[in-house]
Scaffold this motif. Structure first.
Motif, short mmCIF file in Angstrom:
data_model
loop_
_atom_site.label_atom_id
_atom_site.label_comp_id
_atom_site.label_asym_id
_atom_site.label_seq_id
_atom_site.Cartn_x
_atom_site.Cartn_y
_atom_site.Cartn_z
N LYS A 119 59.48 44.83 -0.80
CA LYS A 119 59.28 46.05 -0.03
C LYS A 119 59.65 47.28 -0.84
O LYS A 119 58.97 48.29 -0.79
CB LYS A 119 60.14 46.03 1.24
N ALA A 120 60.72 47.17 -1.61
CA ALA A 120 61.18 48.30 -2.42
C ALA A 120 60.12 48.72 -3.43
O ALA A 120 59.91 49.92 -3.67
CB ALA A 120 62.48 47.93 -3.14
N ASP A 121 59.41 47.75 -4.01
CA ASP A 121 58.33 48.06 -4.96
C ASP A 121 57.11 48.61 -4.23
O ASP A 121 56.47 49.54 -4.70
CB ASP A 121 57.94 46.81 -5.76
N ALA A 122 56.80 48.03 -3.07
CA ALA A 122 55.64 48.46 -2.28
C ALA A 122 55.79 49.91 -1.84
O ALA A 122 54.80 50.63 -1.72
CB ALA A 122 55.43 47.55 -1.08
N GLU A 123 57.03 50.35 -1.63
CA GLU A 123 57.28 51.73 -1.22
C GLU A 123 56.94 52.74 -2.32
O GLU A 123 56.69 53.90 -2.03
CB GLU A 123 58.77 51.91 -0.85
N MET A 124 56.92 52.30 -3.56
CA MET A 124 56.65 53.20 -4.67
C MET A 124 55.15 53.37 -4.94
O MET A 124 54.76 54.15 -5.80
CB MET A 124 57.31 52.67 -5.94
N ILE A 125 54.33 52.59 -4.22
CA ILE A 125 52.88 52.63 -4.44
C ILE A 125 52.22 53.42 -3.31
O ILE A 125 52.16 52.96 -2.18
CB ILE A 125 52.31 51.19 -4.51
N GLU A 126 51.77 54.62 -3.65
CA GLU A 126 51.09 55.49 -2.67
C GLU A 126 49.62 55.09 -2.63
O GLU A 126 48.98 54.93 -3.66
CB GLU A 126 51.24 56.94 -3.10
N VAL A 127 49.09 54.89 -1.40
CA VAL A 127 47.72 54.41 -1.25
C VAL A 127 46.89 55.34 -0.36
O VAL A 127 47.43 56.18 0.36
CB VAL A 127 47.69 52.98 -0.67
N GLU A 128 45.57 55.15 -0.41
CA GLU A 128 44.66 55.90 0.46
C GLU A 128 43.64 54.97 1.07
O GLU A 128 43.41 53.90 0.56
CB GLU A 128 43.96 57.01 -0.32
#
Length: 73
Positions: free
Chosen positions: A64-73
């Motif tokens: 989750k900590a890594d997923a939070e750093m990936i901004e998506v559209e």
């Protein structure tokens, strides 16, 4: 701004921007997650950690900590 952590199971999103510093950002990029790549969210574990995603034809598990750093559209 949405992050990968907020995306529900079964959705496909495109990476807009990577946040994070140095080695952490480098590790995410080494996994093939770069700007403009599509990510399909396959599964989310019952407690939300980890996420299982498909990137560039292969499967990955992300914290989750890594997923939070990936901004998506």
């Amino acid at each position: 701004m949405k992050t990968l952590k907020q995306i529900s199971c079964g959705k496909t999103v495109r990476v807009a921007k990577l946040h994070g510093e140095g080695p952490v950002k480098r590790r995410i990029m080494d996994m093939g997650i770069t700007r403009g790549v599509d990510i399909y969210v396959r599964k989310v574990a019952p407690l939300g950690d980890p996420l299982e995603v498909t990137v560039r034809g292969y499967e990955l598990s992300l914290r989750k900590a890594d997923a939070e750093m990936i901004e998506v559209e």
